[in-house]
Structures are given as C-alpha cells and as structure tokens.
Design a protein around this motif. Structure first.
Motif, PDB file in Angstrom:
ATOM      1  N   GLU A 172       7.950  -9.723  12.403  1.00 26.98           N
ATOM      2  CA  GLU A 172       6.582 -10.211  12.655  1.00 26.98           C
ATOM      3  C   GLU A 172       5.622  -9.770  11.559  1.00 26.98           C
ATOM      4  O   GLU A 172       4.719 -10.519  11.175  1.00 26.98           O
ATOM      5  N   ASN A 173       5.828  -8.558  11.043  1.00 26.93           N
ATOM      6  CA  ASN A 173       4.987  -8.096   9.943  1.00 26.93           C
ATOM      7  C   ASN A 173       5.113  -9.001   8.729  1.00 26.93           C
ATOM      8  O   ASN A 173       4.141  -9.300   8.059  1.00 26.93           O
ATOM      9  N   GLN A 201      -5.041  -1.505  11.029  1.00 27.55           N
ATOM     10  CA  GLN A 201      -4.320  -2.770  11.206  1.00 27.55           C
ATOM     11  C   GLN A 201      -5.262  -3.960  10.995  1.00 27.55           C
ATOM     12  O   GLN A 201      -4.853  -4.980  10.442  1.00 27.55           O
ATOM     13  N   ARG A 205       6.798  -8.299   3.003  1.00 29.21           N
ATOM     14  CA  ARG A 205       5.565  -8.889   3.510  1.00 29.21           C
ATOM     15  C   ARG A 205       4.657  -9.344   2.361  1.00 29.21           C
ATOM     16  O   ARG A 205       4.033 -10.402   2.420  1.00 29.21           O
ATOM     17  N   GLY A 224       1.425 -16.512   8.893  1.00 33.11           N
ATOM     18  CA  GLY A 224       0.953 -16.826  10.247  1.00 33.11           C
ATOM     19  C   GLY A 224      -0.554 -16.872  10.340  1.00 33.11           C
ATOM     20  O   GLY A 224      -1.122 -17.814  10.901  1.00 33.11           O
ATOM     21  N   VAL A 225      -1.246 -15.869   9.781  1.00 28.48           N
ATOM     22  CA  VAL A 225      -2.707 -15.873   9.892  1.00 28.48           C
ATOM     23  C   VAL A 225      -3.324 -16.998   9.056  1.00 28.48           C
ATOM     24  O   VAL A 225      -4.383 -17.504   9.385  1.00 28.48           O
ATOM     25  N   LEU A 263       1.759  -3.278  10.318  1.00 30.29           N
ATOM     26  CA  LEU A 263       1.084  -3.426  11.606  1.00 30.29           C
ATOM     27  C   LEU A 263       1.988  -2.808  12.662  1.00 30.29           C
ATOM     28  O   LEU A 263       3.050  -3.334  12.971  1.00 30.29           O
ATOM     29  N   THR A 264       1.545  -1.676  13.191  1.00 28.89           N
ATOM     30  CA  THR A 264       2.431  -0.904  14.066  1.00 28.89           C
ATOM     31  C   THR A 264       2.648  -1.568  15.420  1.00 28.89           C
ATOM     32  O   THR A 264       3.502  -1.168  16.178  1.00 28.89           O
ATOM     33  N   ALA A 265       1.838  -2.589  15.712  1.00 30.98           N
ATOM     34  CA  ALA A 265       2.010  -3.268  16.998  1.00 30.98           C
ATOM     35  C   ALA A 265       3.121  -4.317  16.930  1.00 30.98           C
ATOM     36  O   ALA A 265       3.392  -4.967  17.924  1.00 30.98           O
ATOM     37  N   PHE A 266       3.738  -4.464  15.746  1.00 37.15           N
ATOM     38  CA  PHE A 266       4.657  -5.599  15.574  1.00 37.15           C
ATOM     39  C   PHE A 266       6.009  -5.170  15.011  1.00 37.15           C
ATOM     40  O   PHE A 266       6.138  -4.090  14.427  1.00 37.15           O
ATOM     41  N   ARG A 306      -0.368  -8.183  21.457  1.00 40.97           N
ATOM     42  CA  ARG A 306       0.337  -7.017  20.927  1.00 40.97           C
ATOM     43  C   ARG A 306      -0.575  -5.796  20.828  1.00 40.97           C
ATOM     44  O   ARG A 306      -0.150  -4.670  21.058  1.00 40.97           O
ATOM     45  N   PHE A 307      -1.821  -6.035  20.512  1.00 40.71           N
ATOM     46  CA  PHE A 307      -2.761  -4.901  20.445  1.00 40.71           C
ATOM     47  C   PHE A 307      -2.904  -4.266  21.821  1.00 40.71           C
ATOM     48  O   PHE A 307      -2.921  -3.046  21.972  1.00 40.71           O
ATOM     49  N   MET A 333      -4.362  -9.544   4.403  1.00 34.65           N
ATOM     50  CA  MET A 333      -3.326 -10.576   4.414  1.00 34.65           C
ATOM     51  C   MET A 333      -3.893 -11.968   4.500  1.00 34.65           C
ATOM     52  O   MET A 333      -3.146 -12.937   4.442  1.00 34.65           O
ATOM     53  N   GLY A 334      -5.184 -12.082   4.746  1.00 35.94           N
ATOM     54  CA  GLY A 334      -5.759 -13.423   4.802  1.00 35.94           C
ATOM     55  C   GLY A 334      -6.321 -13.802   6.160  1.00 35.94           C
ATOM     56  O   GLY A 334      -6.705 -14.946   6.372  1.00 35.94           O
ATOM     57  N   ALA A 335      -6.370 -12.840   7.098  1.00 35.22           N
ATOM     58  CA  ALA A 335      -7.009 -13.144   8.385  1.00 35.22           C
ATOM     59  C   ALA A 335      -8.527 -13.171   8.168  1.00 35.22           C
ATOM     60  O   ALA A 335      -9.080 -12.267   7.549  1.00 35.22           O
ATOM     61  N   HIS A 372       1.133   0.687   5.416  1.00 32.67           N
ATOM     62  CA  HIS A 372       0.174  -0.075   6.221  1.00 32.67           C
ATOM     63  C   HIS A 372       0.778  -1.278   6.887  1.00 32.67           C
ATOM     64  O   HIS A 372       0.270  -2.378   6.820  1.00 32.67           O
ATOM     65  N   GLU A 428       0.284  -2.430  22.628  1.00 25.35           N
ATOM     66  CA  GLU A 428       0.493  -1.199  21.859  1.00 25.35           C
ATOM     67  C   GLU A 428      -0.246  -0.019  22.489  1.00 25.35           C
ATOM     68  O   GLU A 428       0.285   1.076  22.568  1.00 25.35           O
ATOM     69  N   ILE A 471      -1.900 -17.640  17.069  1.00 24.99           N
ATOM     70  CA  ILE A 471      -1.593 -16.321  16.522  1.00 24.99           C
ATOM     71  C   ILE A 471      -2.633 -15.294  16.958  1.00 24.99           C
ATOM     72  O   ILE A 471      -2.334 -14.111  17.117  1.00 24.99           O
ATOM     73  N   PHE A 486       0.840  -1.199   0.000  1.00 24.14           N
ATOM     74  CA  PHE A 486       0.000   0.000   0.000  1.00 24.14           C
ATOM     75  C   PHE A 486       0.871   1.242   0.000  1.00 24.14           C
ATOM     76  O   PHE A 486       2.036   1.205   0.386  1.00 24.14           O
ATOM     77  N   ARG A 501       7.528   1.143  13.588  1.00 22.48           N
ATOM     78  CA  ARG A 501       7.450   2.593  13.795  1.00 22.48           C
ATOM     79  C   ARG A 501       8.838   3.230  13.824  1.00 22.48           C
ATOM     80  O   ARG A 501       8.969   4.419  13.586  1.00 22.48           O
ATOM     81  N   MET A 538       3.476 -12.364   9.324  1.00 20.60           N
ATOM     82  CA  MET A 538       2.043 -12.365   9.607  1.00 20.60           C
ATOM     83  C   MET A 538       1.161 -13.002   8.526  1.00 20.60           C
ATOM     84  O   MET A 538       0.256 -13.771   8.862  1.00 20.60           O
ATOM     85  N   PRO A 539       1.384 -12.713   7.225  1.00 22.15           N
ATOM     86  CA  PRO A 539       0.476 -13.309   6.231  1.00 22.15           C
ATOM     87  C   PRO A 539       0.453 -14.833   6.305  1.00 22.15           C
ATOM     88  O   PRO A 539      -0.620 -15.448   6.315  1.00 22.15           O
ATOM     89  N   VAL A 582      -5.584  -4.382   7.303  1.00 25.07           N
ATOM     90  CA  VAL A 582      -4.397  -4.996   6.725  1.00 25.07           C
ATOM     91  C   VAL A 582      -4.368  -6.494   7.022  1.00 25.07           C
ATOM     92  O   VAL A 582      -4.092  -7.317   6.154  1.00 25.07           O
TER      93      VAL A 582
END
Lengths: 231, 408
Positions: free
Chosen positions: A105-106, B308, A158, A112-113, A98-101, B11-12, B315-317, A96, B15, B4, A92, A144, A109-110, B311
């Motif tokens: 990890e970003n 997030q 990613r 992973g999910v 994931l700011t928590a990671f 993490r959320f 990503m497939g979630a 975009h 954060e 996961i 993007f 960040r 994630m794809p 996103v």
C-alpha cells in the motif's frame, strides 16, 4: 546534451523572524536527466533545506526554480502538488513510510493519491517495484514489521512509483549498517542504469559519494565544489 | 470524494486503536443517551395523549351556549338591589337537523369519522343509594370509529338500543350487576326505567369506569327528554395535531361551538411542549459534548499523524485530500458511534420497560425507539462528527509538508 530536469537560479532561503538565519546564500545548480549525483557537506550546511526546495516541499526566499524549463515560484498549491507527484520521487533518511499501511500500500500510495483510487495497474506496478527491490515476500506486511533495510527498500520502491524524472534522497542509507547501506545504494545505481531516472543523493559518507557520477559539496549555504566524480 | 480518502481515513482510525475505541465509545454513549431519552419522552407523551384521546374524540361539536339573560331590572349606580338569581334549571341544549350537520362535517377532507352523541347526566339507584351517571346515546358502529370501546370490553358486547346498556366495570360493581342483569336509571322526570347490561368495559381510568353508560340514541333521547335531537357530535380527523385547524374551520362553517382536543387539554399540551423543549436542550448539550470529545481526539490524531500527513503531501496528496481524510474520520466516528449508540439506547429502553412496571406487572408506559429516532440520531451524530472534525482537518491540511516530515 540531455534536457535539464531542474534548474536552480540564485536560490536563497532565510529562516526566523527577528534573528534571521541565511541558510542558503545563492545556489545555482542544474540537474540533467539521468544524472546520478551526490550532495555532501557537514550538518547545517543547508543540504536538507536545498533538497526540500528542489522537492517543492519548501519555497525559496528568493531566486528561481525551474522544473523541465517551467518556473514554479508563482504556482498554486494544487499545481505544485501535481508537479511534485509527476516529476519527483522522495526517499527520506528515516524512510517515512506510512505506518498505517502495508509495504504494498505504501508503494501504491503515490499513484493512488494522484488518481484518487487504487487500480489494478497501480497494484501490479507496485508489486513489480517491490519485486525489483527484493521484497516480493514481504509486501503484505505492515511496514512496522520490516527491518530497517527492508523499510528503506520499500521507500525506494515507493519513490519510483510515479515514474519520476528525479528522485531526491535525503541520507537514504543514514540509518543503515554498512552491508544494508551498500545493498540500498547499489539498488539505486541499478535503477539509474536500468530506467535512466536521475538521482540526487544527500549523504555524509565520502565512500558512497565517490561512487556517484557527480558530487556537489555544500558549505555554509553555498556550493563550495562542484566536481564531476573522479571515476 | 475519492475512494482513497476513505481508505486512508479508515487506516488512520484503525492504526490508533485505543484512541479510536474511546472516541467511538464516547459518540456511542452520547447517542445512546439521546435515543433513550427521546424514546422515553416520546413514549411518555404518546401514552399520555393515547390515554387522553383514547376516551375522547379529536373534536367536539356542541350547540352554542346561550348568552346569559339580561336582568329584568337594571339598578342605578346609587341603588342597592337585593336580589337572588335562580339559576336556570339544567337543560341540555339540542342540535336539531343534525343529520344535515353531520353530512356537512363529513364533507371536510380532513375529517375521518363522525358520530352523533346524546349525552346528559342522570342517576342510577340501587336500593337507597343513588349513583351519579353520565349517559351517552350512541350508534355503536359509528361511535366505535371514534373511541375503541369493543377493544376494551371486559365482558359482553358493544350492543345498545332496545333498553340495552354498556357500562363501566366499577359502576357494574357498585350496582352489583353483570352482563345479563338489569338495573335502573332515572329519567329527567324522575321516573326509573330498567336496562339490560349487554357489556362491561374498562377505559383505563376513574370517571368513565365509575359513571359512563352507553345507551342507544333513541333510549338516551327518551331518558333525557330530547325528542329526536342530539346534543353533541364527535369528530375524528386524519392528523391528530391538525385538530385545532379543522376545529376552527368547522366552527366557521357550522355556527356551532366546536372545540378541539388541544383546546380541551390546553394545560396538558403546554406541559408536553415544555417537556419536549427540555428534552431538546439535553440532547443539544449531549451532542455538543460528544462533538468536543471527537474534536479533541482528532486534534491529537493530527499531531500524531503529522509525519504521515507530510509524507502523503510529499507524494502528491493535495490539501483537499488531507482535509477530507480527517473530515471522513469525524463523520465515520459519528456514524459508526451512532449505530452502536442506537443499539445501546434501545437496549436501555428495553431494560427500562422490563424493570419499571406497575404493581400488576404492566408496563407503565412503553418506550418505543422508532426508526425515525434512529435515523435522526445517526444523522445528528454524523453531522456532529463532521462538524467536530472541521478544525482538526483544517489544521492537518495546513501542515507544511517539509516541517511535518522533519518533526515527525
């Protein structure tokens, strides 16, 4: 002749209730595997909307979308999610992440999910990808704390995590200076060369578009020109 | 549930530090209030029940009260009769063949201990002053199983029989006697007999300390002119709160008048129940306000994390994964908040025990936070958190990924 990854047939997309805006007015387009394509056009011409539909993030009002020959219009959310995860990668404009990671990890994630958890193989692939985009030394930092160019490179890594057939990139260099924009763009080209992953890159910049194999020009919700690159 | 989902939820929460701290704090305070309040009320109630039952058997078996005798002359409707009814002289009803009855009662599976008792009132004179007293003829080893007398002896031992007596400490003061001294009790004919003080007890409150005298069964039978009979059987049961059922069963089986501690203390029990109900109501409203707090913070989180979430979806979630990520956050807030809450609540209870003491420095009533209360509070809070997260989680799951990314 390579097999088409994605086919759009007479796609339209309307927005609004009452006052209806026809953002897409009948798009026919085929993306072949391994193609490196630019989509260019003024703001409001429908580039992002088309990209969202191609990415299965949005549903067309009418028309047909086939992914590797399979129709998608009637699919359930869970099937769409699966298909999107398996076939497509996204980059993007505003990265975009994931700011928590962390960066690593970003990138994990794809996969992973999709799998439900992180595995060793997911991790080592993510490390390789980050290494490949030149971020081996930054992968444990929170995203960040990375520069704009670094963040966009994390986003590229990613997008490749699930070994997609096609990466959809919405102004991937839009927020970057020329130098960083070139680095990211060359990275995309290199990956295209090395892995055969197809790219569809939305951009404002003629300079970059001209370096692509194929250019699609959008105007007022239609494809106005469909030219192979002059190269 | 996938690992996961826990990771993303964690993490959320991490954060949004400040936000998470507030929401955990809110849950912790709510749980602390519930733990403290429940411990307080349960401590109060168990100390009231202990005090009541510490001096009382769970069940009394007594001879049936005799029906009132019918008048000799039945007046006509238009007649006026001047009469004076002389009440029967006070006479203790007896249980004969009580050994058989005790065997019967002991056979009940819910009965733990049975003790024969000979009881009646009398007076203990000291010079010109007479002190009203209540005599209890008991067999110490058996009676000790009903009421802990030994544990509450100030001096001497719980030994009666052969003119030995164990008396309340206030009565001992009145009579100016102590272990080893003698005092006198009048029998039903007004003849006084001398007893040796073998022990002095403190049962915690007034009447027993001022009037109770334990004697041997024989001695009491003699004093109260009961031959070889007794007039009460004290019974303890396995579960205190089954006493009324056991009582009803014994009553059917023995033709005796059987009363449970619940019947004897009906007013007290009603008061305790009312108190429990109000505690429950308070706990409910505290839990409700905690739930509303968690829900509102999570709704804000969903709005903040919209990008997030979009996103992740791209990503497939799946929607289900996003739903669970937020449900897990709610449950985690409840669970972790409740762990801190129980610690805080226990601290409050201990502080209360330390601060509020009677003039002698004794704990007025011990507040005892129990494992059951902890587990109950944790379960309640986790469930509350989960429930509170339902609306925010559904909202997050229904976010349109394209919209969410665009507006992030």
């Amino acid at each position: 002749m390579p097999e088409p990854i994605l086919e759009l047939k007479a796609i339209t997309r309307d927005f609004g209730n009452g006052v209806i805006v026809n953002v897409l007015k009948g798009i026919d387009l085929t993306i072949e595997s391994g193609e490196f394509t630019a989509m260019i056009g003024p703001s409001g011409s429908g580039k992002s909307t088309l990209l969202n539909i191609m990415g299965l993030l949005d549903q067309p009002t009418s028309g047909e979308l086939l992914i590797q020959g399979n129709p998608t219009v009637e699919l359930e959310d869970s099937d769409i999610t699966k298909l999107r995860g398996q076939t497509l990668g996204f980059i993007f404009q505003a990265h975009h992440l994931l700011t928590a990671f962390s960066a690593l990890e970003n990138v994990m994630m794809p996969a992973g999910v999709r799998r439900g958890s992180f595995s060793k193989s997911i991790r080592s692939r993510a490390e390789d990808l980050l290494d490949n985009v030149g971020l081996a030394d930054h992968m444990h930092k929170n995203v960040r704390n990375l520069s704009g160019g670094q963040q966009q490179r994390v986003a590229v890594a990613r997008a490749l995590a699930n070994k997609p057939e096609l990466v959809l990139a919405d102004e991937p260099t839009g927020n970057l200076d020329t130098k960083n924009a070139d680095i990211v763009f060359e990275l995309l080209q290199r990956i295209n060369d090395e892995t055969g992953t197809a790219f569809m890159i939305v951009t404002h910049e003629e300079r970059l578009a001209n370096r692509c194999e194929r250019i699609i020009r959008m105007l007022d919700g239609r494809i106005s020109e469909h030219s192979p690159s002059t190269e | 549930m996938k690992s996961i989902e826990f990771f993303i939820a964690y993490r959320f929460l991490k954060e949004g530090k400040a936000q998470s701290l507030f929401i955990f704090g809110g849950a912790a305070v709510g749980v602390a209030v519930i733990v403290f309040l429940t411990s307080l009320i349960m401590g109060l109630q168990s100390s009231i029940i202990d005090q009541t039952l510490g001096n009382q058997a769970d069940i009394f078996v007594e001879p049936p009260t005799q029906e009132e005798s019918s008048p000799i002359y039945q007046p006509q409707p238009n007649e006026v009769v001047f009469s004076r009814v002389e009440p029967r002289p006070q006479r203790v009803e007896d249980i004969d063949r009580w050994e058989q009855l005790i065997d019967d009662i002991t056979a009940d599976p819910d009965v733990t201990n049975v003790s024969p008792v000979v009881t009646g009132s009398s007076v203990a004179p000291r010079g010109p002053v007479t002190n009203p007293v209540q005599l209890f003829g008991v067999d110490p080893p058996r009676y000790q199983q009903i009421i802990d007398i030994e544990g509450r002896l100030l001096r001497g031992e719980f030994a009666v029989g052969n003119n030995g007596a164990v008396i309340g400490y206030e009565l001992a003061q009145e009579l100016d006697v102590d272990v080893g001294d003698r005092f006198r009790i009048l029998d039903t004919l007004g003849v006084s007999r001398s007893f040796l003080v073998r022990g002095v007890f403190d049962l915690g409150f007034g009447t027993p300390n001022q009037t109770w005298i334990f004697l041997g069964i024989r001695d009491a039978q003699t004093m109260l002119d009961m031959g070889a009979n007794i007039n009460r059987i004290d019974v303890n049961v396995i579960d205190l709160f089954d006493a009324d059922q056991v009582s009803a069963r014994l009553s059917g089986r023995t033709e005796m008048e059987v009363s449970s501690w619940q019947e004897v203390n009906a007013d007290l029990l009603l008061a305790l129940r009312t108190q429990s109900a109000s505690t429950f109501l308070i706990a409910f409203f505290v839990a409700l306000s905690v739930a509303l707090g968690i829900a509102s913070v999570l709704i804000v989180t969903v709005v903040q994390k919209r990008g997030q979430v979009g996103v992740l979806r791209a990503m497939g979630a799946s929607m289900r994964t996003v739903l669970r990520v937020f449900l897990i956050q709610g449950a985690a807030v409840g669970l972790i908040g409740s762990i801190f809450g129980t610690i805080l609540g226990t601290g409050l209870a201990m502080g209360f025990n330390r601060l509020f003491r009677d003039p002698e420095g004794e704990i007025i009533f011990p507040i005892e936070p129990s494992v059951e209360i902890f587990i109950g509070a944790c379960l309640l809070a986790t469930f509350t958190g989960l429930l509170a997260a339902v609306a925010p989680a559904r909202r997050a799951a229904r976010l349109d990924p394209a919209e969410a990314i665009k507006n992030a």
